[in-house]
Design a protein around this motif. Structure first.
Motif, PDB file in Angstrom:
ATOM      1  N   SER A 100      -4.505   5.455   7.273  1.00  0.00           N
ATOM      2  CA  SER A 100      -4.070   4.324   8.106  1.00  0.00           C
ATOM      3  C   SER A 100      -2.861   4.715   8.947  1.00  0.00           C
ATOM      4  CB  SER A 100      -3.756   3.098   7.240  1.00  0.00           C
ATOM      5  OG  SER A 100      -2.707   3.358   6.331  1.00  0.00           O
ATOM      6  N   ALA A 101      -1.993   5.584   8.408  1.00  0.00           N
ATOM      7  CA  ALA A 101      -0.858   6.080   9.197  1.00  0.00           C
ATOM      8  C   ALA A 101      -1.355   6.913  10.375  1.00  0.00           C
ATOM      9  CB  ALA A 101       0.074   6.905   8.311  1.00  0.00           C
ATOM     10  N   LYS A 102      -2.320   7.777  10.114  1.00  0.00           N
ATOM     11  CA  LYS A 102      -2.873   8.606  11.186  1.00  0.00           C
ATOM     12  C   LYS A 102      -3.526   7.734  12.264  1.00  0.00           C
ATOM     13  CE  LYS A 102      -5.230  12.290   9.890  1.00  0.00           C
ATOM     14  NZ  LYS A 102      -6.151  13.133   9.097  1.00  0.00           N
ATOM     15  N   ASP A 151       0.269  12.258  10.197  1.00  0.00           N
ATOM     16  CA  ASP A 151      -0.078  11.445   9.031  1.00  0.00           C
ATOM     17  C   ASP A 151       1.114  10.701   8.445  1.00  0.00           C
ATOM     18  OD1 ASP A 151       1.311  13.513   7.899  1.00  0.00           O
ATOM     19  OD2 ASP A 151      -0.367  14.273   6.696  1.00  0.00           O
ATOM     20  N   SER A 152       2.165  10.524   9.243  1.00  0.00           N
ATOM     21  CA  SER A 152       3.320   9.743   8.795  1.00  0.00           C
ATOM     22  C   SER A 152       3.573   8.602   9.773  1.00  0.00           C
ATOM     23  CB  SER A 152       4.563  10.638   8.707  1.00  0.00           C
ATOM     24  OG  SER A 152       5.710   9.869   8.393  1.00  0.00           O
ATOM     25  N   ILE A 183       0.888  -1.346  12.870  1.00  0.00           N
ATOM     26  CA  ILE A 183       1.294  -1.438  14.276  1.00  0.00           C
ATOM     27  C   ILE A 183       1.813  -2.840  14.593  1.00  0.00           C
ATOM     28  CG2 ILE A 183       0.436  -1.356  16.669  1.00  0.00           C
ATOM     29  CD1 ILE A 183      -1.680   0.664  15.669  1.00  0.00           C
ATOM     30  N   GLY A 184       1.242  -3.833  13.912  1.00  0.00           N
ATOM     31  CA  GLY A 184       1.535  -5.219  14.267  1.00  0.00           C
ATOM     32  C   GLY A 184       0.528  -5.763  15.250  1.00  0.00           C
ATOM     33  N   ALA A 185      -0.548  -4.997  15.488  1.00  0.00           N
ATOM     34  CA  ALA A 185      -1.661  -5.517  16.280  1.00  0.00           C
ATOM     35  C   ALA A 185      -2.471  -6.470  15.398  1.00  0.00           C
ATOM     36  CB  ALA A 185      -2.532  -4.371  16.782  1.00  0.00           C
ATOM     37  N   LEU A 216       0.816  -1.217   0.000  1.00  0.00           N
ATOM     38  CA  LEU A 216       0.000   0.000   0.000  1.00  0.00           C
ATOM     39  C   LEU A 216       0.852   1.271   0.000  1.00  0.00           C
ATOM     40  CD1 LEU A 216      -2.794   1.395   0.241  1.00  0.00           C
ATOM     41  CD2 LEU A 216      -2.372   1.428   2.701  1.00  0.00           C
ATOM     42  N   ASP A 217       1.714   1.416   1.012  1.00  0.00           N
ATOM     43  CA  ASP A 217       2.516   2.651   1.094  1.00  0.00           C
ATOM     44  C   ASP A 217       3.448   2.794  -0.099  1.00  0.00           C
ATOM     45  OD1 ASP A 217       1.245   3.235   3.423  1.00  0.00           O
ATOM     46  OD2 ASP A 217       2.964   2.900   4.743  1.00  0.00           O
ATOM     47  N   ALA A 218       4.021   1.673  -0.546  1.00  0.00           N
ATOM     48  CA  ALA A 218       4.943   1.729  -1.677  1.00  0.00           C
ATOM     49  C   ALA A 218       4.230   2.151  -2.962  1.00  0.00           C
ATOM     50  CB  ALA A 218       5.611   0.361  -1.875  1.00  0.00           C
TER      51      ALA A 218
END
Length: 549
Positions: A65-67, A178-179, A103-105, A31-33
């Protein structure tokens, strides 16, 4: 990843391979890439309950999603924490899932039909630490909350009123940065870390927790790119609700990896087939996936009233597709329906590709990377035409997308993964062309006069009678046959139980399928016992019949 265009099933099996990069995390590595390379790439067309359309791009999901990841970390959420997510088909579902991946949650997507008692049981069973839910469901969580000692973080999406101890989704989002860059090295969640947990449907007892790792997301590449046959110009609609595994099968990982746009209709209440067709026509949906039940609703309508000219590819899974539905849909639209098969514990195991000739009622051939065998009870392989259990080889290499096991239940895991195979509990047979034909769960098969009869076959025949809305087929004791076939039937409006109707239905089944499979006993009921996911509880019907004696 380059998409080869297979000219045949054999060509596809020979050429395709799927390797999982070390530490793979869909939210960061895809997604981010991709959002960084092409931020305005369309990702979703969303239709809210009031019918309003909103379009979202990859940059939106990456940023939001970052926020949310920052906001949840600020609330105290940590890597490894389990989070119940109950959000209908809201855009916030995708944002929440992606934030938890970063997060890894570990999200536990949950259906909106859960009662307060269900929520309490699942929170305690899974040791859930946080809940993210829509405001219309908050009250049920509140009822369960006093008996859930592990539950600490409560996030409500939308709504004006917040109970004590809850925070508002939008409020915490507004305060967050937002990062959220990917952590380095071992601090980055991914790879063999848990990605999500699904509760199984629980047709024969309490639901179990099936855990998937981060590789699971990549396992759905085949689902979106090949089975759904998607590319960058496609708008794909899978009808599934976000509380079930089929949602991430059909409206998330694989579809975005294919470059397609996900079409999401957040309808509430009763499903209206006319409304669905209007939306598909208006928004030019190109690819569609739904269970056979939905196709049965659709072919009862005059499809010529809807402009489905953009639609080019149709798929189905979850139930047995009836021959009549296949042929009628193809007659009305010109499109075949391509079947597939998988479980909560897996990704797509069997599939029918566009380069294959679909056989109505067949669940297809093994997906690449899945070494499937039909095994007899003694572990020996089945010849074509012989019935056996669908088993998946886990040695020397586990297929990408197979679950790790049932959490906290090693005995149940050991009962299905042994001798180098995952035993699915599903029965099928294979024809001379290598196509698999589903029969049913091993516990559901009926042994009558030396025949082994799968309930799906008989149910599929029953529902082609105009008076039958739903049917569940089970076996009942019979002094001569060992077991007799029994049908528990819900009738359509205008039909009333009678001896004449019973005889008519029995004769109908004899004509549609092999005569020996017809139900010798028919019971009429107002509704069938089902799981929250809508699967028939045949075990409950059998238990009820045993009590009757």
């Amino acid at each position: 990843m380059h998409k080869p265009s297979p000219v045949s099933y054999e060509d596809f099996k020979d050429k395709f391979s799927l390797e999982v990069p070390e530490g793979y995390n869909f939210a960061f590595d895809f997604l981010d890439a991709e959002a960084a390379k092409d931020p305005t790439r369309p990702a979703m067309v969303h239709i809210d309950p009031e019918g309003k359309r909103r379009d979202y791009d990859l940059a939106f999901f990456s940023r939001e999603s970052a926020k949310l990841a920052n906001a949840l970390v600020a609330q105290g959420l940590k890597r490894g924490d389990r989070v119940m997510v109950i959000l209908y088909r809201r855009v916030e579902f995708w944002v929440t899932m992606l934030a938890l991946h970063k997060i890894g949650a570990v999200p536990i997507p949950s259906p909106n039909l859960l009662t307060a008692k269900d929520i309490e049981q699942r929170i305690n069973y899974a040791k859930v630490r946080a809940v993210v839910c829509e405001y219309t469901l908050t009250e049920r969580v509140e009822q369960a909350r006093p008996k859930c000692p592990t539950l600490q973080i409560l996030v409500q999406v939308a709504g004006d009123k917040l109970p004590a101890g809850w925070v508002g989704y939008n409020a915490i989002l507004q305060k967050a940065g937002d990062s959220y860059p990917a952590p380095k090295g071992k601090d980055k969640p991914g790879g063999d870390d848990p990605l999500l947990i699904f509760f199984t449907s629980g047709t024969t007892g309490m639901p179990k927790m099936a855990e998937h790792t981060h590789a699971y997301a990549l396992g759905h590449y085949v689902t979106g790119v090949y089975w759904h046959d998607l590319g960058p110009s496609d708008l794909h609609l899978t009808l599934a609700d976000t509380g079930w595994g089929k949602a991430v099968w059909g409206k998330f990982y694989g579809q975005w990896m294919a470059g397609a746009t996900v079409f999401t209709w957040d309808f509430r209440g009763k499903f209206e087939p006319e409304h669905l067709l209007r939306l598909m026509a208006e928004h030019k949906v190109t690819s569609f996936c739904a269970p056979p039940t939905v196709y049965r609703f659709l072919i009862r309508l005059d499809l010529s009233q809807f402009d489905l000219s953009a639609l080019r590819h149709c798929t189905t899974a979850g139930e047995l597709l009836n021959d009549g539905v296949f042929h009628e849909w193809k007659r009305m639209t010109g499109l075949p329906i391509y079947e597939g098969y998988g479980q909560t514990e897996t990704t797509l195991q069997l599939l029918t590709l566009p380069c294959m000739t679909p056989k109505p009622g067949s669940i297809g051939r093994p997906a690449p990377g899945w070494d499937l065998r039909l095994l007899k009870e003694d572990g020996s392989p089945c010849a074509p035409g012989e019935e056996g259990e669908i088993c998946i080889a886990v040695e020397p290499k586990r297929p990408v997308g197979l679950f790790t096991g049932y959490l906290d239940e090693p005995a149940k895991t050991a009962a299905v993964i042994y001798d180098g195979f995952y035993h699915t509990g599903d029965k099928a047979w294979m024809d001379e062309d290598g196509y698999f034909w589903f029969l049913g769960r091993t516990d559901d098969l009926i042994k009558s006069s030396g025949y082994r009869i799968g309930p799906f076959e008989v149910e599929s025949a029953l529902i082609t009678h105009p008076g039958v809305v739903e049917a569940a087929v089970t076996g009942v004791p019979d002094p001569v046959r060992g077991q007799a076939v029994k049908a528990t039937v819900v009738l359509a409006k205008g039909y009333d139980p009678s001896d004449e109707l019973t005889h008519e239905i029995q004769e109908h089944v004899k004509k549609v399928t092999a005569p020996y499979k017809y139900p010798r006993v028919i019971e009429y009921v107002d509704e069938l016992p089902k799981t929250i996911s809508g699967k028939i509880k045949r075990a409950e019907i059998r238990e009820r019949d045993e009590k009757k004696g």
